[in-house]
Design a protein around this motif. Structure first.
Motif, PDB file in Angstrom:
ATOM      1  N   CYS A  58       8.503 -76.326  35.178  1.00 46.89           N
ATOM      2  CA  CYS A  58       8.405 -77.791  35.607  1.00 46.89           C
ATOM      3  C   CYS A  58       8.467 -78.564  34.031  1.00 46.89           C
ATOM      4  O   CYS A  58       8.473 -79.970  34.128  1.00 46.89           O
ATOM      5  N   MET A 103      11.329 -85.082  39.157  1.00 54.71           N
ATOM      6  CA  MET A 103      10.715 -84.189  39.317  1.00 54.71           C
ATOM      7  C   MET A 103      10.294 -83.838  40.646  1.00 54.71           C
ATOM      8  O   MET A 103      10.131 -82.567  41.404  1.00 54.71           O
ATOM      9  N   THR A 134      11.201 -80.253  41.412  1.00 54.39           N
ATOM     10  CA  THR A 134       9.997 -79.393  41.470  1.00 54.39           C
ATOM     11  C   THR A 134       9.402 -79.407  42.623  1.00 54.39           C
ATOM     12  O   THR A 134       8.809 -78.516  43.267  1.00 54.39           O
ATOM     13  N   LEU A 189       2.032 -79.534  36.894  1.00 50.74           N
ATOM     14  CA  LEU A 189       2.613 -80.690  36.845  1.00 50.74           C
ATOM     15  C   LEU A 189       1.815 -81.798  36.196  1.00 50.74           C
ATOM     16  O   LEU A 189       2.340 -83.060  35.540  1.00 50.74           O
ATOM     17  N   MET A 197       4.083 -83.615  33.290  1.00 49.60           N
ATOM     18  CA  MET A 197       4.527 -85.138  33.613  1.00 49.60           C
ATOM     19  C   MET A 197       4.359 -85.927  32.549  1.00 49.60           C
ATOM     20  O   MET A 197       5.332 -86.740  32.042  1.00 49.60           O
ATOM     21  N   GLY A 230       2.485 -86.906  38.637  1.00 44.85           N
ATOM     22  CA  GLY A 230       2.592 -85.534  38.652  1.00 44.85           C
ATOM     23  C   GLY A 230       1.975 -84.866  39.649  1.00 44.85           C
ATOM     24  O   GLY A 230       2.280 -83.918  40.369  1.00 44.85           O
ATOM     25  N   ALA A 247       3.153 -82.771  42.912  1.00 49.07           N
ATOM     26  CA  ALA A 247       2.774 -81.585  43.190  1.00 49.07           C
ATOM     27  C   ALA A 247       2.084 -81.571  44.749  1.00 49.07           C
ATOM     28  O   ALA A 247       2.210 -80.671  45.617  1.00 49.07           O
TER      29      ALA A 247
END
Lengths: 261, 375
Positions: B165, B222, B226, B265, B269, B323, B327
């Motif tokens: 990531c 993301m 991710t 993350l 991030m 982030g 996640a």
């Protein structure tokens, strides 16, 4: 018994992943209405052989012939025609999880026949009742136990009244009684539908109960080391590997424990 | 040969059903109605027999017909004599009736009224709140254990996730942020040129990217890239009972699976957002030089002058928050996943939606707070 008529002929079949050969030079014949067992220890390539037979994985060399037509040399169209005569029961059922049982069984009928929706529903109910799942039409696979999933998978496999039924480890994960019932069901379907059955398994009970022909694959030599009726094999085979497999390693265990058989 | 159906009455109590031709699915099999009509007409019938010496091929088409005939007879209290049917048919019929239909197995498919469905969904949303808070709580507890050095997870998992990531996201982040910078500058340029204030394009792009857009765009990327992958991965682990295997081993799946992903993350991030700042400003610079005849130093100086260090910190802080949110939503949906392939699909969709919604909400909250605090 009627005269044996060859249904599936496998000639010098070699299967490999890249350079890694799984099994080589397999040659055997499956007769019509046989219950043909593919057996061998874990990891010897039984399932790979099945994949080559049902058309999921192309062999490196050799032929698989269905009634004289070489499957892997045929045109795509012809192959699909041959594959319509197959019913395959995968190891854990492989039911489509986003569809109900009725939709699972109906899919092959909808794709390959032009029956009306009402007729399809009737056939679906019949097939489900044949495997003992009457009334479970609206259930999703996730709501069923392992044994029921297998039976539902069998209902889907017989949806089109196939000429050849392939089973990948049908009794794996079933209790002995359910496994036996499934064996009986396979026998019953073979007798009444007149289908040819190919079973990949290492369940000794099933092998002796229903098999009338077989091939034994060996992981060490990477080829078949025996073939024929499993009941004959256990009585007459001189190969220690075959004997050991078919007697659950009785000789090995006896040697280890220092007792005479 | 066409399937044919005819009737015969050998004696006054018996109805003989004569089947001829090929009774296969593809052929047009006669309707059961003909049989029930025949049974209803004329003298009462006590027994139904079959005559099949002219029967050709048969398959499920014949079986479904017979099942319905027999069903009708059973309900009408009429005895059926199946002995004349082919052996295979007899055996299959026996098999089909061997396991009686399970009582109560059939599901009611009643139509649910619209209002009830709305109510149900609302209640379901409300009921999902405790699950969400519980998950956040578990993650927080795991985080505390991490701080005290007690959390159990594999270091290599953390580094692998950081690589996936972080570095591997650079190409897509570059592309998107350069384009966002270009678009901002382009739209700004058209308006600002009217006032001869082209140079303010540099401030516009600089502040917008650094303070908010870089973080938001990176967050959205993301979340799609991710967050979705976390949900799919954990969801598949749930399907394969891998998460159960961790639980029975006494390893907390939240510590073992969620913590390294969230940490990765959380760390990556801000770095990605920093990189997106730079790329966005480069995009604006490209428009400034080619369309607005600004020179490089002019643009650079204006950007430095306009962007304060506070903008920079707000951007980095937002990125770190995003982030954690991405996640959290990815892992939460993955862990809550059902046990089927379609459930994994739903978990992935829901992870991306939750991720993006929470990013937008968080941006709003951060903006309001910054406004109040005069940052």
């Amino acid at each position: 018994m009627v005269k044996a008529e060859p249904h599936i002929v496998v000639q010098e079949l070699t299967m490999a992943y890249g350079d890694f050969v799984i099994q080589r030079d397999l040659t055997f014949t499956v007769n019509r209405s046989d219950i043909f067992i593919v057996m061998g220890g874990s990891g010897c390539g039984k399932s790979t052989l099945l994949r080559a037979m049902v058309g999921l994985q192309e062999p490196v060399k050799g032929k698989v012939m269905y009634q004289g037509v070489s499957f892997w040399d045929a045109e795509q169209k012809e192959r699909e025609g041959i594959m319509q005569n197959f019913g395959v029961l995968y190891q854990s059922g492989a039911l489509w999880s986003s569809m109900t049982l009725a939709e699972n069984v109906a899919l092959p009928l909808r794709e390959y026949t032009d029956l009306s929706p009402d007729r399809i529903n009737e056939v679906v109910s019949l097939k489900l009742s044949l495997v003992g799942l009457a009334g479970f039409e609206e259930y999703y696979p996730s709501e069923l136990s392992g044994g029921m999933k297998k039976r539902a998978g069998l209902a889907r496999a017989i949806a089109l009244d196939p000429e050849i039924l392939f089973f990948d480890e049908p009794s794996a994960g079933l209790d002995p009684v359910s496994a036996r019932l499934l064996d009986n069901l396979i026998l019953e379907l073979r007798d009444s539908l007149g289908a040819t059955v190919v079973i990949v398994t290492h369940e000794l009970a099933s092998i002796f109960a229903i098999g009338n022909n077989s091939v034994f694959l060996d992981a060490g030599t990477k080829t078949m080391i025996a073939s024929g009726d499993p009941k004959e094999l256990v009585a007459h085979s001189s190969d220690p590997r075959v004997r050991s497999f078919l007697t659950r390693g009785a000789e090995v265990v006896a040697a280890a424990w220092g007792i005479a058989l | 040969m066409k399937p044919e159906l005819s009737f015969d009455r050998p004696d006054d109590k018996t109805l003989q059903i004569r089947l001829a031709g090929d009774w296969i699915l593809r052929a047009d099999v006669p309707a059961v109605g003909e049989v029930t009509e025949e049974i209803g007409a004329g003298r009462p019938v006590e027994q139904v027999a079959f005559h099949t010496s002219d029967l050709g091929r048969w398959d499920a088409g014949l079986l479904t017909f017979l099942v319905k005939v027999i069903d009708h007879c059973v309900r009408a209290g009429i005895h059926t004599d199946k002995s004349e049917l082919p052996r295979g048919v007899q055996r299959l019929l026996a098999l089909a009736s061997a396991v009686p239909e399970k009582k109560g197995a059939r599901k009611e498919s009643a139509r649910i009224p619209f209002l009830e469905r709305v109510g149900d969904s609302a209640v379901r949303v409300w009921r999902s709140v405790p699950g969400m808070t519980a998950f956040v709580g578990e993650v927080f507890v795991a985080f505390l254990r991490l701080l005290t050095g007690k959390a159990r997870f594999r270091r290599s998992d953390l580094f692998l996730t950081i690589q996936q990531c972080g570095a591997q996201a650079l190409p897509i982040v570059s592309l998107i942020s350069i384009l966002v910078g270009l678009i901002l500058a382009f739209i700004g340029a058209i308006q600002l040129r009217i006032f001869g204030a082209q140079i303010y394009v540099a401030s516009l792009v600089g502040i917008a990217m650094v303070r908010a857009l870089a973080a938001v765009m990176t967050g959205v990327i993301m979340s799609g890239r991710t967050g979705a992958s976390f949900a799919a991965q954990l969801g598949t682990m749930q399907v394969n009972e891998e998460i159960d295997a961790l639980k029975t081993l006494g390893v907390s799946p939240v510590e073992f699976l969620v913590l390294p992903r969230m940490l990765a993350l959380f760390l990556m991030m801000p770095l990605l957002s920093l990189y997106a700042d730079l790329m966005g400003i480069l995009g604006g610079l490209a428009i400034g030089i080619t369309m607005l005849d600004l020179n490089f130093m002019e643009y650079y100086n204006k950007t430095r002058e306009a962007v304060s260090i506070n903008d920079f910190w707000v951007g980095l802080f937002s990125a770190a928050v995003f982030g954690v949110l991405v996640a959290l939503s990815g892992c939460m949906r993955g862990m809550q996943c059902g046990r089927s392939a379609s459930a994994v699909g739903e978990a992935t969709t829901s992870a991306v939606v939750t991720g993006i919604v929470s990013i937008v909400v968080a941006t709003a909250v951060i903006t309001v707070i910054c406004n109040v605090l005069n940052i």
